[in-house]
Design a protein around this motif. Sequence first.
Motif, PDB file in Angstrom:
ATOM      1  N   GLY A 293       0.824  -1.210   0.000  1.00  0.00           N
ATOM      2  CA  GLY A 293       0.000   0.000   0.000  1.00  0.00           C
ATOM      3  C   GLY A 293       0.855   1.256   0.000  1.00  0.00           C
ATOM      4  O   GLY A 293       0.573   2.223  -0.713  1.00  0.00           O
ATOM      5  N   ILE A 294       1.924   1.215   0.777  1.00  0.00           N
ATOM      6  CA  ILE A 294       2.826   2.374   0.813  1.00  0.00           C
ATOM      7  C   ILE A 294       3.474   2.552  -0.559  1.00  0.00           C
ATOM      8  O   ILE A 294       3.663   3.677  -1.026  1.00  0.00           O
ATOM      9  N   GLY A 295       3.755   1.423  -1.217  1.00  0.00           N
ATOM     10  CA  GLY A 295       4.285   1.481  -2.586  1.00  0.00           C
ATOM     11  C   GLY A 295       3.325   2.215  -3.511  1.00  0.00           C
ATOM     12  O   GLY A 295       3.736   3.059  -4.315  1.00  0.00           O
ATOM     13  N   ILE A 296       2.045   1.922  -3.369  1.00  0.00           N
ATOM     14  CA  ILE A 296       1.023   2.592  -4.194  1.00  0.00           C
ATOM     15  C   ILE A 296       1.035   4.092  -3.917  1.00  0.00           C
ATOM     16  O   ILE A 296       1.050   4.919  -4.829  1.00  0.00           O
ATOM     17  N   MET A 297       1.069   4.418  -2.632  1.00  0.00           N
ATOM     18  CA  MET A 297       1.043   5.826  -2.246  1.00  0.00           C
ATOM     19  C   MET A 297       2.235   6.556  -2.857  1.00  0.00           C
ATOM     20  O   MET A 297       2.105   7.642  -3.418  1.00  0.00           O
ATOM     21  N   ASN A 298       3.397   5.913  -2.740  1.00  0.00           N
ATOM     22  CA  ASN A 298       4.627   6.493  -3.264  1.00  0.00           C
ATOM     23  C   ASN A 298       4.498   6.785  -4.757  1.00  0.00           C
ATOM     24  O   ASN A 298       4.763   7.897  -5.223  1.00  0.00           O
ATOM     25  N   ILE A 299       4.031   5.785  -5.482  1.00  0.00           N
ATOM     26  CA  ILE A 299       3.988   5.925  -6.931  1.00  0.00           C
ATOM     27  C   ILE A 299       2.923   6.929  -7.336  1.00  0.00           C
ATOM     28  O   ILE A 299       3.065   7.664  -8.305  1.00  0.00           O
ATOM     29  N   MET A 300       1.831   6.979  -6.558  1.00  0.00           N
ATOM     30  CA  MET A 300       0.785   7.955  -6.870  1.00  0.00           C
ATOM     31  C   MET A 300       1.280   9.375  -6.626  1.00  0.00           C
ATOM     32  O   MET A 300       0.954  10.292  -7.379  1.00  0.00           O
ATOM     33  N   LEU A 301       2.087   9.545  -5.576  1.00  0.00           N
ATOM     34  CA  LEU A 301       2.629  10.881  -5.312  1.00  0.00           C
ATOM     35  C   LEU A 301       3.543  11.314  -6.452  1.00  0.00           C
ATOM     36  O   LEU A 301       3.489  12.457  -6.920  1.00  0.00           O
ATOM     37  N   VAL A 302       4.380  10.388  -6.905  1.00  0.00           N
ATOM     38  CA  VAL A 302       5.257  10.692  -8.041  1.00  0.00           C
ATOM     39  C   VAL A 302       4.415  11.054  -9.252  1.00  0.00           C
ATOM     40  O   VAL A 302       4.682  12.024  -9.963  1.00  0.00           O
ATOM     41  N   SER A 303       3.360  10.262  -9.441  1.00  0.00           N
ATOM     42  CA  SER A 303       2.496  10.476 -10.595  1.00  0.00           C
ATOM     43  C   SER A 303       1.816  11.847 -10.530  1.00  0.00           C
ATOM     44  O   SER A 303       1.684  12.529 -11.546  1.00  0.00           O
ATOM     45  N   VAL A 304       1.404  12.254  -9.335  1.00  0.00           N
ATOM     46  CA  VAL A 304       0.748  13.564  -9.183  1.00  0.00           C
ATOM     47  C   VAL A 304       1.724  14.672  -9.574  1.00  0.00           C
ATOM     48  O   VAL A 304       1.374  15.601 -10.316  1.00  0.00           O
TER      49      VAL A 304
END
Lengths: 408, 243
Positions: A293-304
Amino acid sequence: MDYLNSLVVALESLMANKLRSALTVLGIVIGVAAVIAMLAVGRGAQSTITGTIEGIGTNLLFVMSGGSSDVTNPKPLTLADAQAMQDSFAAPSVIGVAPMMQGSGTVTAQGESTSTMLEAVTPQYGPVRNIELTEGEFISEAHVLSRSAVVILGPDVAKELFGRTDGVVGETVRIDGQPFRVIGLLVSKGGSGFTNEDNRVIVPLTTAQSRLLRRSTPNRVDMIIVQAASSEAVPQASEEIAAILRGRHRTGIGADDFTVFNQQDFLDTAAAVTGVLTIFLGGVAAISLLVGGIGIMNIMLVSVIERTREIGLRKALGARKRDIMIQFLAESSMLSLLGGILGIVLGWLISVAVGAVAAASNADITPVIGVDSVLLATLFSMAVGLFFGLYPANRAASLEPVEALRFE
Amino acid sequence: MTPWIPPTINLWEASISAKKDLVIEARNLTKVYKMGEVEVHALRGLSLEVQRGEVMSIMGPSGSGKSTLMNTLGCLDRPTSGEYYLDGESVAEMNDDQLADVRNRKVGFIFQTFNLLKRTSALANVELPLRYANRSENRGEIARQALEAVGLGDRLDHKPNELSGGQQQRVAIARALVNNPSFIMADEPTGNLDSKSGDEIMRMLLALNEERGVTLIIVTHDPEIAKRTRRVVTIRDGQIAEK
């Protein structure tokens, strides 16, 4: 914006970064697979242990010596105690009483030697424990009375000594150096390690008392197995036995020098232990899901951050906060849902593999994947996606259009 | 310091009696940014009117408040004080979602860098404002007509990277037009184009004004572009410079 469309847009944007999306999904896949597999193996172990305990017999009570430490002169259980329990007036709920002793010994024959479990029993042990023989006959009253040197072999012992599991009746084996005639062969029950029911030999109780398992008190037995008439009669039988033993041992009220275990107690204890084990394994696995889940958060932040300009443009074209929010939440939950589905498949494969390995090593654990654990994993991974997607999505939605458009 | 009185204030009174059809009516706009401790006054009591069907260019050196004015008129940002009526609707006090709605319905943006969504077809790019307007009925058809109007009827499924700069800007124009906005706000629309396609884009914008009466505001620092518009407003120090 309609929801179906935002799912399509989310899928497109995930496909645009295939490797990155795949790696992010992998985190969830491993987490969900671990949860599914661990729960399945835990449940498999639970049902195996439960099955083993139920395989011992039905409606059984196990009486052992030793109890409250307040007893000043504790007495061991004896054959006489067992005989007293067979009194159908004092103990009407009891239909079978099987006193026994346990130990280990070295069995030799034809130059082969093996160490094995030794059970010293009376004829009643057969029906109480559902003992089945492939050949020969069980220990009889006559064997007990005459202290006959006869033995019933477990299939593993027979294989070890004679290299076969048939036609061993009539052979002679030596237990701790003394000759015994083989009169029967047990049916193989499988299992391994400490639960291996195949690696044992059964001898008459009296024979063992005088020759193999010497105890300080004469006629002492290690355990008395009592069979109740029915499962409803188990508590009643327990009371009756306790009353008999208290009278015979002359112990004070509330200070027994014996302990009565119920088969249900064993089942409950085993269920509690394996339950804790399952929760523990599942908990460890859930941590990897959290990491995913933290991986998802990380990648979503990068994506934003990467798509700041795109967000600015969308806002300039009339996207509201909610529209941007939905777009990013759709992406993160799609990542986690995809991970969840793949994880269930992988977890199932792992469970099957564990089952195969266990079967190959005779452990006989059949992993059980419940609908509830699949649902749990799916919902949990979706929740992880939503939860860890919420912060990045909110960050995207809160961007000022002017700043976002100016972002390089 | 004597307060600056906008010269249009009396004209504005007169405008009501003359029943002018105003798209933009901004009075006394100020905008103050906080840069750390320092306050930057980007707009200092600027007033402006734009009539329907007008073609206007906004000029000014960098730091003049030109971009701030563009963002304010385009409803991307709110003024610190002052009044702004867009089609008679007061915009200055609106919240974020209301502003988003106004941008969607009333403003068509054209950017220097085109700002098309990569990996998305021309048609889908043009459809985007319709999507945010929650218009689901024949969205594709409306977007297709808009693309045909800018001469890209045969490039519907092309992605931006398969189009030339001039074509990309034409897709952006179609996108700006697709919701029939009250005006088009073009920010250096030819800034990233060679002179030939830049000229093509300018001609297309002016033609849209001629043929369809589209109100056009072009923000530029290129005097050649400004010359081609009937009205030129020059911004200096957050105010409209006297001619």
